[in-house]
Design a protein around this motif. Structure first.
Motif, PDB file in Angstrom:
ATOM      1  N   ASP A   1       5.888  18.537  47.476  1.00  0.00           N
ATOM      2  CA  ASP A   1       6.763  17.965  46.656  1.00  0.00           C
ATOM      3  C   ASP A   1       7.987  17.415  47.354  1.00  0.00           C
ATOM      4  O   ASP A   1       9.489  18.198  47.349  1.00  0.00           O
ATOM      5  N   PHE A   2       7.920  16.612  48.475  1.00  0.00           N
ATOM      6  CA  PHE A   2       8.965  15.850  49.125  1.00  0.00           C
ATOM      7  C   PHE A   2       8.998  14.863  48.323  1.00  0.00           C
ATOM      8  O   PHE A   2       9.950  13.364  49.344  1.00  0.00           O
ATOM      9  N   ASP A   3       9.043  14.030  46.598  1.00  0.00           N
ATOM     10  CA  ASP A   3       9.374  13.171  46.562  1.00  0.00           C
ATOM     11  C   ASP A   3      10.638  12.840  46.408  1.00  0.00           C
ATOM     12  O   ASP A   3      11.715  13.882  46.164  1.00  0.00           O
ATOM     13  N   ARG A   4      11.926  11.566  46.454  1.00  0.00           N
ATOM     14  CA  ARG A   4      12.718  11.631  46.859  1.00  0.00           C
ATOM     15  C   ARG A   4      13.692  12.300  48.255  1.00  0.00           C
ATOM     16  O   ARG A   4      15.082  12.509  47.547  1.00  0.00           O
ATOM     17  N   CYS A   5      13.015  13.199  48.896  1.00  0.00           N
ATOM     18  CA  CYS A   5      13.201  13.979  49.878  1.00  0.00           C
ATOM     19  C   CYS A   5      13.729  13.368  51.580  1.00  0.00           C
ATOM     20  O   CYS A   5      12.838  11.976  51.297  1.00  0.00           O
ATOM     21  N   TYR A   6      14.637  13.191  52.133  1.00  0.00           N
ATOM     22  CA  TYR A   6      14.971  12.276  53.159  1.00  0.00           C
ATOM     23  C   TYR A   6      15.603  13.218  54.463  1.00  0.00           C
ATOM     24  O   TYR A   6      16.075  13.861  54.418  1.00  0.00           O
ATOM     25  N   LYS A   7      15.382  11.876  55.422  1.00  0.00           N
ATOM     26  CA  LYS A   7      16.175  12.844  56.635  1.00  0.00           C
ATOM     27  C   LYS A   7      17.455  12.646  56.723  1.00  0.00           C
ATOM     28  O   LYS A   7      17.929  11.807  56.415  1.00  0.00           O
ATOM     29  N   ARG A   8      18.507  13.735  56.409  1.00  0.00           N
ATOM     30  CA  ARG A   8      20.434  13.882  55.946  1.00  0.00           C
ATOM     31  C   ARG A   8      21.315  14.223  57.755  1.00  0.00           C
ATOM     32  O   ARG A   8      20.406  15.494  57.965  1.00  0.00           O
ATOM     33  N   GLU A   9      22.133  13.655  57.663  1.00  0.00           N
ATOM     34  CA  GLU A   9      22.975  14.093  58.860  1.00  0.00           C
ATOM     35  C   GLU A   9      23.831  14.614  58.617  1.00  0.00           C
ATOM     36  O   GLU A   9      24.257  15.306  57.126  1.00  0.00           O
ATOM     37  N   GLY A  10      24.287  15.918  59.554  1.00  0.00           N
ATOM     38  CA  GLY A  10      25.728  16.017  58.686  1.00  0.00           C
ATOM     39  C   GLY A  10      24.960  18.404  58.686  1.00  0.00           C
ATOM     40  O   GLY A  10      23.596  19.056  58.018  1.00  0.00           O
ATOM     41  N   GLU A  11      25.428  18.868  57.708  1.00  0.00           N
ATOM     42  CA  GLU A  11      24.835  20.692  57.549  1.00  0.00           C
ATOM     43  C   GLU A  11      26.161  20.437  55.903  1.00  0.00           C
ATOM     44  O   GLU A  11      25.748  21.662  55.364  1.00  0.00           O
ATOM     45  N   HIS A  12      27.202  19.522  55.388  1.00  0.00           N
ATOM     46  CA  HIS A  12      27.504  19.867  54.439  1.00  0.00           C
ATOM     47  C   HIS A  12      26.708  20.052  52.899  1.00  0.00           C
ATOM     48  O   HIS A  12      26.371  21.241  51.695  1.00  0.00           O
ATOM     49  N   TRP A  13      25.414  19.357  52.964  1.00  0.00           N
ATOM     50  CA  TRP A  13      24.582  19.159  51.509  1.00  0.00           C
ATOM     51  C   TRP A  13      23.862  20.937  52.034  1.00  0.00           C
ATOM     52  O   TRP A  13      22.900  21.038  50.954  1.00  0.00           O
ATOM     53  N   LYS A  14      23.229  21.354  52.818  1.00  0.00           N
ATOM     54  CA  LYS A  14      22.314  22.717  52.905  1.00  0.00           C
ATOM     55  C   LYS A  14      22.492  23.313  52.045  1.00  0.00           C
ATOM     56  O   LYS A  14      21.474  23.602  51.421  1.00  0.00           O
ATOM     57  N   GLN A  15      24.152  23.884  52.323  1.00  0.00           N
ATOM     58  CA  GLN A  15      24.114  24.186  51.086  1.00  0.00           C
ATOM     59  C   GLN A  15      23.758  24.416  49.257  1.00  0.00           C
ATOM     60  O   GLN A  15      23.149  25.259  48.742  1.00  0.00           O
ATOM     61  N   SER A  16      23.900  23.329  48.885  1.00  0.00           N
ATOM     62  CA  SER A  16      23.623  22.738  47.836  1.00  0.00           C
ATOM     63  C   SER A  16      21.658  22.932  47.639  1.00  0.00           C
ATOM     64  O   SER A  16      21.613  23.084  46.447  1.00  0.00           O
ATOM     65  N   ASN A  17      21.218  22.459  48.244  1.00  0.00           N
ATOM     66  CA  ASN A  17      19.741  22.676  48.300  1.00  0.00           C
ATOM     67  C   ASN A  17      19.312  24.689  48.761  1.00  0.00           C
ATOM     68  O   ASN A  17      18.532  24.659  47.177  1.00  0.00           O
ATOM     69  N   LEU A  18      20.168  25.277  48.765  1.00  0.00           N
ATOM     70  CA  LEU A  18      19.839  26.691  48.594  1.00  0.00           C
ATOM     71  C   LEU A  18      20.424  27.305  46.809  1.00  0.00           C
ATOM     72  O   LEU A  18      20.014  28.256  46.741  1.00  0.00           O
ATOM     73  N   ASP A  19      21.498  26.522  46.531  1.00  0.00           N
ATOM     74  CA  ASP A  19      21.769  26.500  45.387  1.00  0.00           C
ATOM     75  C   ASP A  19      21.274  26.101  44.098  1.00  0.00           C
ATOM     76  O   ASP A  19      20.865  27.385  43.440  1.00  0.00           O
ATOM     77  N   ARG A  20      20.347  25.658  44.589  1.00  0.00           N
ATOM     78  CA  ARG A  20      19.493  24.625  43.971  1.00  0.00           C
ATOM     79  C   ARG A  20      18.520  25.715  43.769  1.00  0.00           C
ATOM     80  O   ARG A  20      17.627  25.932  42.579  1.00  0.00           O
ATOM     81  N   LEU A  21      17.648  25.875  44.446  1.00  0.00           N
ATOM     82  CA  LEU A  21      16.610  27.099  44.272  1.00  0.00           C
ATOM     83  C   LEU A  21      17.132  28.443  43.847  1.00  0.00           C
ATOM     84  O   LEU A  21      16.961  28.662  43.184  1.00  0.00           O
ATOM     85  N   LEU A  22      18.639  29.161  43.997  1.00  0.00           N
ATOM     86  CA  LEU A  22      19.185  30.417  43.471  1.00  0.00           C
ATOM     87  C   LEU A  22      19.113  29.820  41.976  1.00  0.00           C
ATOM     88  O   LEU A  22      18.943  30.804  41.391  1.00  0.00           O
ATOM     89  N   ARG A  23      19.523  28.836  41.536  1.00  0.00           N
ATOM     90  CA  ARG A  23      19.425  28.322  39.943  1.00  0.00           C
ATOM     91  C   ARG A  23      18.533  28.599  39.431  1.00  0.00           C
ATOM     92  O   ARG A  23      18.247  29.209  38.521  1.00  0.00           O
ATOM     93  N   SER A  24      17.333  28.354  40.622  1.00  0.00           N
ATOM     94  CA  SER A  24      15.980  28.335  39.387  1.00  0.00           C
ATOM     95  C   SER A  24      15.254  29.881  39.385  1.00  0.00           C
ATOM     96  O   SER A  24      15.075  29.968  38.035  1.00  0.00           O
ATOM     97  N   LEU A  25      15.750  30.359  40.629  1.00  0.00           N
ATOM     98  CA  LEU A  25      15.758  32.086  40.204  1.00  0.00           C
ATOM     99  C   LEU A  25      15.891  32.278  38.920  1.00  0.00           C
ATOM    100  O   LEU A  25      15.494  32.570  38.489  1.00  0.00           O
ATOM    101  N   ARG A  26      17.288  32.335  39.356  1.00  0.00           N
ATOM    102  CA  ARG A  26      18.180  32.631  38.021  1.00  0.00           C
ATOM    103  C   ARG A  26      17.616  32.364  36.679  1.00  0.00           C
ATOM    104  O   ARG A  26      17.209  33.185  35.762  1.00  0.00           O
TER     105      ARG A  26
END
Length: 244
Positions: free
Chosen positions: A190-215
């Motif tokens: 499910d890569f709708d609205r997903c895209y290539k993105r520069e930098g590193e700062h956004w990667k943690q928010s991706n992980l946080d989203r998954l953790l919220r989902s699991l909780r």
């Protein structure tokens, strides 16, 4: 992976196709129409998300057909209509191209088969066909029945890191968009609205989203085989794989 022969074809009446000609010889509007497949008894199942996704068996291929639909309040008004900003900037074409890119990088993501948009004036509607991931279940389904071993959580972390190493941002990294096959391999979908993105700062928010989902699922389901230590194992796998 990476042997695709991608062709874009624009035909009259605002129809635009992109497809892998090793999998589809001649795309047409029928193949994006669920009723067409139902009439041939080739629909093997369906899944409901924002829209309905159907599973198709066609010429020994297993396909997933998804019609693009909006979520939230906007979805109640516009449903499946999007503002046309160019064929290549349409959501089905962008997702097809991104899957193609990740396939070429060796990531375990669905193989894109074909996408199409139908434009009328400033509005378009669209669909995407991908290959089904054989013998797989999503992480939510698995955790409702059994727990994952430490090395399996490591593999989830590896998969997320591999995506981030390609600089791909996942808009909705939740527990239902991670698949596990019979060989215990991890796939991302499910890569709708997903895209290539520069930098590193956004990667943690991706992980946080998954953790919220699991909780959230842990709180919602009577039986859900997930504990906070499992997230630690997942991040061990992630940190071992993420590019420095």
């Amino acid at each position: 992976m990476g042997n695709m022969a991608t062709i874009r074809r624009d035909i009259g009446a605002g129809h635009h196709f992109i497809f892998d000609d090793t999998l589809v010889t001649q795309p047409n509007t029928d193949m994006f129409n669920p009723e067409f497949w139902h009439a041939q008894s080739k629909v093997t199942g369906q899944a409901k998300g924002r829209g309905t996704t159907i599973f198709i068996e066609h010429e020994s291929q297993q396909w997933v057909l998804r019609h693009f639909k909006r979520g939230g309040l906007v979805g109640k008004i516009l449903s499946d209509q999007y503002v046309f900003l160019g064929v290549e900037r349409s959501r089905p074409f962008e997702e097809f191209r991104l899957l193609e890119l990740m396939q070429a990088q060796g990531l375990r993501v669905p193989v894109p088969v074909a996408a199409r948009i139908h434009r009328r004036g400033l509005i378009y509607r669209g669909d995407l066909i991908t290959q089904n991931i054989p013998n797989s279940r999503d992480l939510h389904h698995v955790l409702c029945h059994q727990s994952l071993q430490k090395e399996e959580w490591h593999k989830v972390g590896h998969a997320l890191a591999a995506m981030h190493n390609c600089q791909v941002y996942h808009h909705d990294a939740n527990v239902r968009n991670i698949m596990i096959d019979d060989d215990k391999q991890i796939w991302l979908i499910d890569f709708d609205r997903c895209y290539k993105r520069e930098g590193e700062h956004w990667k943690q928010s991706n992980l946080d989203r998954l953790l919220r989902s699991l909780r959230k699922e842990k709180g919602k389901n009577t039986v859900f085989h997930w504990e906070e230590i499992h997230w630690h194992w997942c991040m061990e796998g992630y940190k071992a794989t993420i590019a420095n």
